[in-house]
Motif scaffolding. Structure first.
Motif, PDB file in Angstrom:
ATOM      1  N   GLY A  16       0.830  -1.187   0.000  1.00 21.65           N
ATOM      2  CA  GLY A  16       0.000   0.000   0.000  1.00 21.65           C
ATOM      3  C   GLY A  16       0.862   1.233   0.000  1.00 21.65           C
ATOM      4  O   GLY A  16       2.039   1.180  -0.318  1.00 21.65           O
ATOM      5  N   PHE A  17       0.263   2.368   0.414  1.00 19.16           N
ATOM      6  CA  PHE A  17       0.956   3.654   0.364  1.00 19.16           C
ATOM      7  C   PHE A  17       2.185   3.659   1.243  1.00 19.16           C
ATOM      8  O   PHE A  17       3.115   4.390   1.017  1.00 19.16           O
ATOM      9  N   ARG A  18       2.214   2.868   2.245  1.00 18.39           N
ATOM     10  CA  ARG A  18       3.374   2.821   3.139  1.00 18.39           C
ATOM     11  C   ARG A  18       3.738   1.385   3.425  1.00 18.39           C
ATOM     12  O   ARG A  18       3.754   0.954   4.562  1.00 18.39           O
TER      13      ARG A  18
ATOM     14  N   SER B 279       4.793   9.032   5.361  1.00 17.39           N
ATOM     15  CA  SER B 279       4.247   9.069   4.012  1.00 17.39           C
ATOM     16  C   SER B 279       4.595  10.411   3.386  1.00 17.39           C
ATOM     17  O   SER B 279       4.343  11.453   3.966  1.00 17.39           O
TER      18      SER B 279
ATOM     19  N   GLU C 285      -3.546  -0.984   6.747  1.00 17.80           N
ATOM     20  CA  GLU C 285      -3.259   0.425   6.498  1.00 17.80           C
ATOM     21  C   GLU C 285      -4.411   1.037   5.723  1.00 17.80           C
ATOM     22  O   GLU C 285      -5.139   0.341   5.018  1.00 17.80           O
TER      23      GLU C 285
ATOM     24  N   ASP D 241      -4.996   4.208   3.205  1.00 18.69           N
ATOM     25  CA  ASP D 241      -4.351   5.250   2.418  1.00 18.69           C
ATOM     26  C   ASP D 241      -4.960   6.626   2.644  1.00 18.69           C
ATOM     27  O   ASP D 241      -4.244   7.612   2.789  1.00 18.69           O
TER      28      ASP D 241
ATOM     29  N   GLN E  23      -4.293   7.900   6.247  1.00 16.21           N
ATOM     30  CA  GLN E  23      -2.862   7.811   6.528  1.00 16.21           C
ATOM     31  C   GLN E  23      -2.560   7.249   7.919  1.00 16.21           C
ATOM     32  O   GLN E  23      -1.758   7.794   8.668  1.00 16.21           O
TER      33      GLN E  23
END
Length: 184
Positions: A6-8, A25, A142, A144, A147
């Motif tokens: 995912g984003f992180r 992030s 997580e 996105d 955050q």
């Protein structure tokens, strides 16, 4: 063990700890890119982040839906590993646990989280067992959009189980004029 990115995704490994020790992030920002290519963080007041963290954590507890002994500590503020001396960068964390009920009840609560949190935008990053003697079940989530990430782990034996939940945000930036000093 199921793994996605995912984003992180780098957060997933760090969430094995109680809470993040570093990564934030990062997304490009026009004004900062022009001043040397630094990255932008979501601007959010510390009080707004505390309220948001408390609300997310409460929602997770509602989904787990286990009526046991819930630990009391509330949300906290921590430094961002990318710039630990910054006066304006911070992350939020909220760790709590549920105990005082049978292990199978806590396992059912984890199952509800596994089923229901993705319906609310949470991605399962990892779902399996910790590499410890008890092979403790663990799910890393997580989200996105907000955050945040969650580390949910079931510790202990059948006689003394504990469901541990750690909620951690990415790095946020305070609004102009607000500082992180004195908030920890």
């Amino acid at each position: 063990m199921k793994q996605t990115h995912g984003f992180r995704s780098r957060v997933a490994g760090l969430l094995g700890l109680l809470f993040l020790s570093g990564g934030c992030s990062l997304m490009p920002d026009d004004s900062e890119a022009a001043s040397g290519g630094e990255a932008r963080r979501t601007v959010k007041s510390i009080e707004d982040a505390r309220v948001e963290t408390r609300e997310i954590s409460s929602r997770v507890l509602d989904i787990v839906a286990v009526r046991g002994d819930v630990s009391e500590p509330g949300p906290g503020v921590d430094v961002c590993g990318d710039d630990p001396d910054s006066d304006v960068l911070y992350k939020m964390y909220h760790s709590w646990s549920v105990s005082g009920v049978a292990r199978d009840v806590l396992e059912e609560g984890m199952g509800r989280a596994r089923r229901d949190l993705p319906e609310e935008g949470w991605n399962i990053v990892e779902d399996g067992e910790k590499n410890n003697a008890n092979r403790s079940p663990r799910i890393l989530f997580e989200h996105d959009e907000v955050q945040y990430a969650i580390n949910m782990t079931l510790f202990g034996s059948a006689d003394d189980p504990l469901l541990s939940v750690s909620l951690v945000s990415g790095c946020f930036r305070t609004p102009e004029g607000e500082t992180v000093k004195g908030q920890f």
